[in-house]
Every structure is written in C-alpha cells, then in structure tokens.
Design a protein around this motif. Structure first.
Motif, PDB file in Angstrom:
ATOM      1  N   ASN A 186       0.828  -1.201   0.000  1.00 25.16           N
ATOM      2  CA  ASN A 186       0.000   0.000   0.000  1.00 25.16           C
ATOM      3  C   ASN A 186       0.867   1.257   0.000  1.00 25.16           C
ATOM      4  O   ASN A 186       2.041   1.234   0.351  1.00 25.16           O
ATOM      5  CB  ASN A 186      -0.920   0.004   1.227  1.00 25.16           C
ATOM      6  CG  ASN A 186      -1.938  -1.120   1.170  1.00 25.16           C
ATOM      7  OD1 ASN A 186      -2.339  -1.559   0.094  1.00 25.16           O
ATOM      8  ND2 ASN A 186      -2.363  -1.584   2.343  1.00 25.16           N
ATOM      9  N   GLN A 187       0.228   2.356  -0.412  1.00 26.62           N
ATOM     10  CA  GLN A 187       0.878   3.669  -0.462  1.00 26.62           C
ATOM     11  C   GLN A 187       2.013   3.711  -1.496  1.00 26.62           C
ATOM     12  O   GLN A 187       3.054   4.324  -1.278  1.00 26.62           O
ATOM     13  CB  GLN A 187       1.382   4.102   0.928  1.00 26.62           C
ATOM     14  CG  GLN A 187       0.294   4.120   1.994  1.00 26.62           C
ATOM     15  CD  GLN A 187      -0.936   4.941   1.579  1.00 26.62           C
ATOM     16  OE1 GLN A 187      -0.806   5.995   0.962  1.00 26.62           O
ATOM     17  NE2 GLN A 187      -2.129   4.424   1.930  1.00 26.62           N
ATOM     18  N   TYR A 188       1.782   3.032  -2.615  1.00 26.41           N
ATOM     19  CA  TYR A 188       2.614   3.177  -3.809  1.00 26.41           C
ATOM     20  C   TYR A 188       4.070   2.749  -3.568  1.00 26.41           C
ATOM     21  O   TYR A 188       5.008   3.428  -3.961  1.00 26.41           O
ATOM     22  CB  TYR A 188       2.577   4.625  -4.320  1.00 26.41           C
ATOM     23  CG  TYR A 188       1.194   5.223  -4.311  1.00 26.41           C
ATOM     24  CD1 TYR A 188       0.194   4.719  -5.140  1.00 26.41           C
ATOM     25  CD2 TYR A 188       0.874   6.265  -3.446  1.00 26.41           C
ATOM     26  CE1 TYR A 188      -1.087   5.258  -5.123  1.00 26.41           C
ATOM     27  CE2 TYR A 188      -0.402   6.802  -3.424  1.00 26.41           C
ATOM     28  CZ  TYR A 188      -1.381   6.291  -4.262  1.00 26.41           C
ATOM     29  OH  TYR A 188      -2.654   6.809  -4.235  1.00 26.41           O
ATOM     30  N   TYR A 207      -4.054   0.773  -7.593  1.00 28.11           N
ATOM     31  CA  TYR A 207      -4.347   1.353  -6.287  1.00 28.11           C
ATOM     32  C   TYR A 207      -5.675   2.108  -6.346  1.00 28.11           C
ATOM     33  O   TYR A 207      -6.011   2.706  -7.373  1.00 28.11           O
ATOM     34  CB  TYR A 207      -3.244   2.336  -5.858  1.00 28.11           C
ATOM     35  CG  TYR A 207      -1.931   1.683  -5.497  1.00 28.11           C
ATOM     36  CD1 TYR A 207      -1.720   1.148  -4.230  1.00 28.11           C
ATOM     37  CD2 TYR A 207      -0.895   1.605  -6.426  1.00 28.11           C
ATOM     38  CE1 TYR A 207      -0.510   0.566  -3.898  1.00 28.11           C
ATOM     39  CE2 TYR A 207       0.313   1.016  -6.104  1.00 28.11           C
ATOM     40  CZ  TYR A 207       0.500   0.490  -4.840  1.00 28.11           C
ATOM     41  OH  TYR A 207       1.691  -0.101  -4.510  1.00 28.11           O
ATOM     42  N   ASN A 208      -6.406   2.114  -5.221  1.00 29.17           N
ATOM     43  CA  ASN A 208      -7.588   2.973  -5.144  1.00 29.17           C
ATOM     44  C   ASN A 208      -7.159   4.394  -4.776  1.00 29.17           C
ATOM     45  O   ASN A 208      -5.963   4.636  -4.517  1.00 29.17           O
ATOM     46  CB  ASN A 208      -8.611   2.388  -4.160  1.00 29.17           C
ATOM     47  CG  ASN A 208      -8.156   2.467  -2.715  1.00 29.17           C
ATOM     48  OD1 ASN A 208      -7.260   3.236  -2.360  1.00 29.17           O
ATOM     49  ND2 ASN A 208      -8.790   1.682  -1.856  1.00 29.17           N
ATOM     50  N   PRO A 209      -8.075   5.359  -4.751  1.00 24.19           N
ATOM     51  CA  PRO A 209      -7.671   6.753  -4.494  1.00 24.19           C
ATOM     52  C   PRO A 209      -6.990   6.968  -3.143  1.00 24.19           C
ATOM     53  O   PRO A 209      -6.286   7.961  -2.955  1.00 24.19           O
ATOM     54  CB  PRO A 209      -9.002   7.514  -4.575  1.00 24.19           C
ATOM     55  CG  PRO A 209      -9.854   6.693  -5.486  1.00 24.19           C
ATOM     56  CD  PRO A 209      -9.504   5.275  -5.172  1.00 24.19           C
ATOM     57  N   GLN A 210      -7.198   6.053  -2.216  1.00 22.04           N
ATOM     58  CA  GLN A 210      -6.543   6.173  -0.901  1.00 22.04           C
ATOM     59  C   GLN A 210      -5.158   5.507  -0.870  1.00 22.04           C
ATOM     60  O   GLN A 210      -4.516   5.453   0.179  1.00 22.04           O
ATOM     61  CB  GLN A 210      -7.426   5.547   0.188  1.00 22.04           C
ATOM     62  CG  GLN A 210      -8.689   6.341   0.502  1.00 22.04           C
ATOM     63  CD  GLN A 210      -9.727   6.215  -0.596  1.00 22.04           C
ATOM     64  OE1 GLN A 210      -9.964   5.122  -1.111  1.00 22.04           O
ATOM     65  NE2 GLN A 210     -10.347   7.347  -0.974  1.00 22.04           N
ATOM     66  N   GLY A 211      -4.693   5.010  -2.001  1.00 24.75           N
ATOM     67  CA  GLY A 211      -3.375   4.378  -2.059  1.00 24.75           C
ATOM     68  C   GLY A 211      -3.363   2.943  -1.568  1.00 24.75           C
ATOM     69  O   GLY A 211      -2.295   2.415  -1.238  1.00 24.75           O
ATOM     70  N   ILE A 212      -4.530   2.305  -1.525  1.00 25.90           N
ATOM     71  CA  ILE A 212      -4.622   0.912  -1.087  1.00 25.90           C
ATOM     72  C   ILE A 212      -4.674   0.014  -2.319  1.00 25.90           C
ATOM     73  O   ILE A 212      -5.391   0.300  -3.289  1.00 25.90           O
ATOM     74  CB  ILE A 212      -5.874   0.686  -0.214  1.00 25.90           C
ATOM     75  CG1 ILE A 212      -5.894   1.688   0.945  1.00 25.90           C
ATOM     76  CG2 ILE A 212      -5.917  -0.756   0.295  1.00 25.90           C
ATOM     77  CD1 ILE A 212      -4.693   1.608   1.855  1.00 25.90           C
ATOM     78  N   LYS A 224      -5.705  -2.632  -4.921  1.00 24.15           N
ATOM     79  CA  LYS A 224      -6.983  -3.235  -5.270  1.00 24.15           C
ATOM     80  C   LYS A 224      -6.925  -4.757  -5.147  1.00 24.15           C
ATOM     81  O   LYS A 224      -7.939  -5.405  -4.882  1.00 24.15           O
ATOM     82  CB  LYS A 224      -7.357  -2.850  -6.698  1.00 24.15           C
ATOM     83  CG  LYS A 224      -7.596  -1.351  -6.885  1.00 24.15           C
ATOM     84  CD  LYS A 224      -7.899  -1.029  -8.343  1.00 24.15           C
ATOM     85  CE  LYS A 224      -8.117   0.458  -8.561  1.00 24.15           C
ATOM     86  NZ  LYS A 224      -8.369   0.790  -9.992  1.00 24.15           N
ATOM     87  N   SER A 246      -3.143   4.221 -10.842  1.00 19.80           N
ATOM     88  CA  SER A 246      -4.593   4.126 -10.694  1.00 19.80           C
ATOM     89  C   SER A 246      -5.126   2.757 -11.114  1.00 19.80           C
ATOM     90  O   SER A 246      -6.217   2.365 -10.719  1.00 19.80           O
ATOM     91  CB  SER A 246      -5.280   5.222 -11.510  1.00 19.80           C
ATOM     92  OG  SER A 246      -5.065   5.027 -12.894  1.00 19.80           O
ATOM     93  N   LYS A 294       0.509   8.563 -12.675  1.00 17.94           N
ATOM     94  CA  LYS A 294      -0.853   8.413 -12.161  1.00 17.94           C
ATOM     95  C   LYS A 294      -1.628   7.324 -12.881  1.00 17.94           C
ATOM     96  O   LYS A 294      -2.389   6.577 -12.266  1.00 17.94           O
ATOM     97  CB  LYS A 294      -1.588   9.752 -12.276  1.00 17.94           C
ATOM     98  CG  LYS A 294      -1.045  10.833 -11.344  1.00 17.94           C
ATOM     99  CD  LYS A 294      -1.798  12.134 -11.516  1.00 17.94           C
ATOM    100  CE  LYS A 294      -1.248  13.207 -10.584  1.00 17.94           C
ATOM    101  NZ  LYS A 294      -1.953  14.519 -10.778  1.00 17.94           N
TER     102      LYS A 294
END
Length: 243
Positions: free
Chosen positions: A135-137, A166-171, A173, A163, A159
């Motif tokens: 998570n968090q890229y 990862y979801n918009p929260q950086g988690i 998928k 995308s 990006k």
C-alpha cells in the motif's frame, strides 16, 4: 588474422567468432584465446560455442565446451579477477530471451589447468528474491542471499499506472507480486584501481509482467580466493519526469 565477419562460414565446421591474446597461464608468453561456434544460416544465432586456448609456449590447444553454449553475440574479455599471475577469461553470451538475460562464465588457469570459477546458473540459483507491491505506492524487494530489504517508491510510474492497481486512498486493489530476472548483465570494473577487476552484476526487477520494469538489483562481486563473494548490493530505480 581475419575477423569472423570476413571469413567464409562453413556449416559443417565451427567458425572462430572472436579472438583475444593474453598471458593466461602466467608464464610471460602471450596465449591465443578463441570462441568457436556454429553459425545458424540467415540468423545471428550461434550454437555449440566452445572456448579454445592455444598455449603460446607449447602451442597445445585446450577445448572447453560451455554448459549453455547457444545464443547471440558471444564475447570474450581477458583480465585479472583473481590476483594470480596471468589473465582470467570472461565469456558472455546473450540468451535472446524476453528478459534480456545472459550466460556468463569465468575461467582461470589454476594448478596447471583451466578451471571454471564463475557460472551464471550458479549465481542465479544462489541470488533469490521476493518482490511484493505494498500500500501507499511502494514495492518491497527482499534479497534472501544477503538478508536485505529494499523499499521502492513507485510514484515515479505515474498516475495512470498507479490508478490501475491502487484505489484513491493508495490501497492495493488486489495483491501483486513481481520477481527479479536472472542475470542480465555482468561487467568487469576495477573499482579500487588496483589492477584487479571486480564484477558488477545486473538483474532486472519486474512488476506485474516482464516489460513492467521497476528497477535493477546491482551486486558487486569480488574474488576472495575461493569464489566471487558479494561486496555490496544496491537497488536502482528509474527516474520519472518532473511535473
């Protein structure tokens, strides 16, 4: 002596692909070192690549059949990796595989005979890795042989790439595991400027698929009297454009 490009290639006998001269056995007399192979018609592919060393004093020939002896662009490098008298022999052959991997061997004249002291297969078997997206890229690379961990910042991938996974929260998928490819390059470098060559080995880190390159593992190997042991290892990532 004619180059391999200028001599006629006969399908039923090997061609001299490349030639180097150096003092292999340390007796002060230059020896001839060849790679011979059979050329595939209408292709840059070589098979049955063989190391041939002609002793400059006795004119005796030693023939060594390489374990992985087929591929592209077989090359020779002569230099001192071991600190003994005489040059050692580095052979590299491109496999032609999608990962850009190579076969590599080093031979050294020890105790009256040529001895193999480096083998890319043995290196690949020893240097194992785990690559895990987090998570968090970020991506984590674990080097089991050296018991080291590296964290890669994936934000440079952009990006659109991020995308997708990862979801918009950086988690993430979904869980993603990458891998580290076998040896893709090995280069003789005299880091210490002491006329002894070390080896810099490159292995490419792949993400979701082979063309999804995350960076490279770079390992410096130095002869310790018995084997090429790791001096240091780093992971390098690619740069991203400034926004």
């Amino acid at each position: 002596m004619q180059s391999a490009d200028s001599r006629q290639i006969h399908p039923n006998r090997p061609t001299i692909v490349t030639v180097k001269r150096g003092d292999i056995d340390g007796d002060g007399i230059q020896d001839n070192v060849f790679l011979t192979a059979y050329k595939t018609p209408d292709s840059p592919f070589w098979k049955d690549t063989t190391l041939v060393v002609q002793n400059g004093r006795t004119h005796h020939y030693d023939h060594i059949q390489l374990k992985n002896n087929s591929g592209y662009n077989p090359t020779l490098f002569l230099g001192d990796f071991t600190g003994k008298k005489g040059d050692d022999i580095l052979i590299i052959i491109d496999t032609g595989g999608s990962g850009g991997t190579i076969y590599a061997y080093i031979y050294s004249y020890m105790n009256g005979q040529l001895r193999q002291i480096f083998d890319s297969d043995a290196f690949n078997d020893s240097y194992k890795y785990d690559v895990t997206f987090e998570n968090q890229y970020r991506a984590q690379v674990i080097s089991h042989y050296l018991r080291e961990k590296y964290m890669l910042d994936l934000t440079y991938k952009g990006k659109e790439y991020l995308s997708e996974i990862y979801n918009p929260q950086g988690i993430l998928k979904a869980p993603i595991n990458g891998w580290v490819n076998p040896l893709s390059g090995i280069y003789p470098i005299d880091f210490n400027r002491d006329n002894l060559y070390e080896l810099q080995a490159y292995q490419r880190i792949a993400g979701r698929y082979n063309a999804d390159s995350l960076g490279t593992v770079q390992t410096v190997l130095k002869w310790n009297g018995q084997e090429f042991a790791p001096e240091r290892q780093i992971v390098a990532i690619f740069g991203g454009g400034l926004e």
